[in-house]
Write an enzyme that holds these catalytic residues in place. Sequence first.
Site, PDB file in Angstrom:
ATOM      1  N   TYR A  56     -11.002  -3.603   2.493  1.00  0.00           N
ATOM      2  CA  TYR A  56     -11.998  -2.600   2.094  1.00  0.00           C
ATOM      3  C   TYR A  56     -12.681  -2.951   0.783  1.00  0.00           C
ATOM      4  O   TYR A  56     -13.846  -2.595   0.564  1.00  0.00           O
ATOM      5  CB  TYR A  56     -11.360  -1.216   1.996  1.00  0.00           C
ATOM      6  CG  TYR A  56     -10.368  -1.017   0.881  1.00  0.00           C
ATOM      7  CD1 TYR A  56     -10.748  -0.425  -0.321  1.00  0.00           C
ATOM      8  CD2 TYR A  56      -9.034  -1.396   1.026  1.00  0.00           C
ATOM      9  CE1 TYR A  56      -9.834  -0.222  -1.349  1.00  0.00           C
ATOM     10  CE2 TYR A  56      -8.118  -1.198   0.021  1.00  0.00           C
ATOM     11  CZ  TYR A  56      -8.517  -0.609  -1.167  1.00  0.00           C
ATOM     12  OH  TYR A  56      -7.599  -0.409  -2.183  1.00  0.00           O
ATOM     13  N   HIS A 150      -3.845   8.030   7.921  1.00  0.00           N
ATOM     14  CA  HIS A 150      -4.420   6.992   7.057  1.00  0.00           C
ATOM     15  C   HIS A 150      -4.108   5.598   7.587  1.00  0.00           C
ATOM     16  O   HIS A 150      -4.966   4.711   7.588  1.00  0.00           O
ATOM     17  CB  HIS A 150      -3.895   7.149   5.625  1.00  0.00           C
ATOM     18  CG  HIS A 150      -4.610   6.274   4.656  1.00  0.00           C
ATOM     19  ND1 HIS A 150      -5.961   6.377   4.427  1.00  0.00           N
ATOM     20  CD2 HIS A 150      -4.183   5.243   3.872  1.00  0.00           C
ATOM     21  CE1 HIS A 150      -6.334   5.472   3.537  1.00  0.00           C
ATOM     22  NE2 HIS A 150      -5.278   4.758   3.199  1.00  0.00           N
ATOM     23  N   LYS A 151      -2.880   5.415   8.043  1.00  0.00           N
ATOM     24  CA  LYS A 151      -2.465   4.178   8.695  1.00  0.00           C
ATOM     25  C   LYS A 151      -1.397   4.543   9.727  1.00  0.00           C
ATOM     26  O   LYS A 151      -0.730   5.573   9.613  1.00  0.00           O
ATOM     27  CB  LYS A 151      -1.852   3.183   7.696  1.00  0.00           C
ATOM     28  CG  LYS A 151      -2.746   2.750   6.560  1.00  0.00           C
ATOM     29  CD  LYS A 151      -2.007   1.784   5.619  1.00  0.00           C
ATOM     30  CE  LYS A 151      -2.864   1.431   4.414  1.00  0.00           C
ATOM     31  NZ  LYS A 151      -2.174   0.483   3.497  1.00  0.00           N
ATOM     32  N   TYR A 154       1.785   5.273   8.209  1.00  0.00           N
ATOM     33  CA  TYR A 154       1.840   6.519   7.432  1.00  0.00           C
ATOM     34  C   TYR A 154       1.556   7.696   8.373  1.00  0.00           C
ATOM     35  O   TYR A 154       0.515   8.331   8.303  1.00  0.00           O
ATOM     36  CB  TYR A 154       0.814   6.500   6.291  1.00  0.00           C
ATOM     37  CG  TYR A 154       1.055   5.437   5.241  1.00  0.00           C
ATOM     38  CD1 TYR A 154       2.333   5.018   4.921  1.00  0.00           C
ATOM     39  CD2 TYR A 154      -0.023   4.836   4.569  1.00  0.00           C
ATOM     40  CE1 TYR A 154       2.548   4.038   3.963  1.00  0.00           C
ATOM     41  CE2 TYR A 154       0.189   3.862   3.595  1.00  0.00           C
ATOM     42  CZ  TYR A 154       1.475   3.461   3.307  1.00  0.00           C
ATOM     43  OH  TYR A 154       1.692   2.493   2.358  1.00  0.00           O
ATOM     44  N   ASP A 161      -8.710   8.821   0.427  1.00  0.00           N
ATOM     45  CA  ASP A 161      -9.282   7.483   0.557  1.00  0.00           C
ATOM     46  C   ASP A 161      -9.881   7.251   1.944  1.00  0.00           C
ATOM     47  O   ASP A 161     -10.945   6.650   2.095  1.00  0.00           O
ATOM     48  CB  ASP A 161      -8.228   6.383   0.346  1.00  0.00           C
ATOM     49  CG  ASP A 161      -7.225   6.667  -0.746  1.00  0.00           C
ATOM     50  OD1 ASP A 161      -6.995   7.838  -1.066  1.00  0.00           O
ATOM     51  OD2 ASP A 161      -6.641   5.701  -1.261  1.00  0.00           O
ATOM     52  N   GLY A 238     -12.513  10.317  -6.286  1.00  0.00           N
ATOM     53  CA  GLY A 238     -13.726   9.510  -6.299  1.00  0.00           C
ATOM     54  C   GLY A 238     -14.087   9.009  -4.911  1.00  0.00           C
ATOM     55  O   GLY A 238     -15.254   9.047  -4.506  1.00  0.00           O
ATOM     56  N   TRP A 239     -13.084   8.528  -4.185  1.00  0.00           N
ATOM     57  CA  TRP A 239     -13.327   8.081  -2.808  1.00  0.00           C
ATOM     58  C   TRP A 239     -13.962   9.210  -1.991  1.00  0.00           C
ATOM     59  O   TRP A 239     -14.912   8.982  -1.236  1.00  0.00           O
ATOM     60  CB  TRP A 239     -12.022   7.672  -2.128  1.00  0.00           C
ATOM     61  CG  TRP A 239     -11.345   6.424  -2.580  1.00  0.00           C
ATOM     62  CD1 TRP A 239     -10.023   6.300  -2.926  1.00  0.00           C
ATOM     63  CD2 TRP A 239     -11.879   5.086  -2.682  1.00  0.00           C
ATOM     64  NE1 TRP A 239      -9.716   5.007  -3.247  1.00  0.00           N
ATOM     65  CE2 TRP A 239     -10.832   4.240  -3.103  1.00  0.00           C
ATOM     66  CE3 TRP A 239     -13.140   4.551  -2.460  1.00  0.00           C
ATOM     67  CZ2 TRP A 239     -11.014   2.875  -3.304  1.00  0.00           C
ATOM     68  CZ3 TRP A 239     -13.319   3.190  -2.661  1.00  0.00           C
ATOM     69  CH2 TRP A 239     -12.280   2.364  -3.079  1.00  0.00           C
TER      70      TRP A 239
END
Length: 394
Positions: A56, A150-151, A154, A161, A238-239
């Site tokens: 990324y 997310h993955k 996970y 993110d 922020g993401w």
Amino acid sequence: MSCKENKKEVVAEEEPQKEMTIPKNLKWSERMALSEIVRFPDPTKLDFRDKPRWSYTNGLVLQAMSRVYEQNHDERLFDYIYDYANRMIAEDGTIDTYKLSNYNLDMIKSGDAVYYLYNKKQEPRFKIAMDTLHKQLEGQPTTSEGGYWHKKIYPYQMWLDGVFMAEPFNAKYATTFMDGPEGAKTFDKIVQQFDLIEKYNRDPKTGLYYHGWDESKEQKWADKETGLSQNFWSRGMGWYGMALVDVLDYLPETHPGRERIIKYLNRYAEAIVKYQDKSGTWYQVLDMPEKEGNYLEATGSCMFTYTLAKGVNKGYLSKSYLTYAQKGFQGVLDTFVSVEADGMVNLNKCCAVAGLGGNPYRDGTFEYYIGEKIRANDPKGTGPFIMAALELNQ
């Protein structure tokens, strides 16, 4: 004495000027983009890597460079972006080091750079690579309500993110390559990811967002009642802010979720400006500026600045937020940026990495976030710096 001084001045004037690697008369966006190319001549190793890797961070910086290129048409930038895809994508569209079965949202982000190149060159391998990334999203495991894990490693976890990693690309792909009910279904799925983050990760008291949410509530970092992680991490938020402003570029004007996302962005902006430091930047752990060990951090500060500036430029946010964006960018320059004698631009005080769970285990405590490595020129900071500078015409 007078003669000697005059002689010295003449000699100094006659000395040839050292050629600047990065001319200082360029805009900050251009200077940082060129600095990244000098720092990492091989774009596959942008993130301080020894070996090429599809990741990324490459996609983030290359996307930023593509926006600079659209302004200044410096072919070095386009060649650098192309070099990454050319090295990483084989003629049959296979992506080197990428594994679909990992179902890792982070791996979608470089699709933005491939999308950009495909629109310029229409190489079939680039379309095949994008098809693969979209296929991952179609099969991505989800929470009970449809939120992407997310993955795969996970399970049942939604991180801030992930929305930035996946949804802007997903929206581009749907806009360009999907029609009718199929496209509409994809846009609905995109908006759903934001809806679920708002439902679970947002703290109604502060308006800030927790880094992660575990639906199963099994992770050690997760609150046993809410499933939320413990802290408001600057870059995590922020993401999410960048995801809000970027996805709107491709979400159809007529989609019923569009107004909701703009509403989310406005609430987000209202919250983050309350935690902006007098320097114009933001702390690593947003709501604990006085706590020992906390520090002003560059990557999150650049991301917030970009989000506010683009939100204003696109008309999603009140023009009053431009002042906060300008203060943020000046704060980044004053607090984090240094320039070398040859013109190379450095972004200092970047948190190198932070996450939740894994091995060794990341517990999401305040001590964890402030204890992670700090380094200069992390691409998670340089990319947003470039984009923030562009939005502010700097």
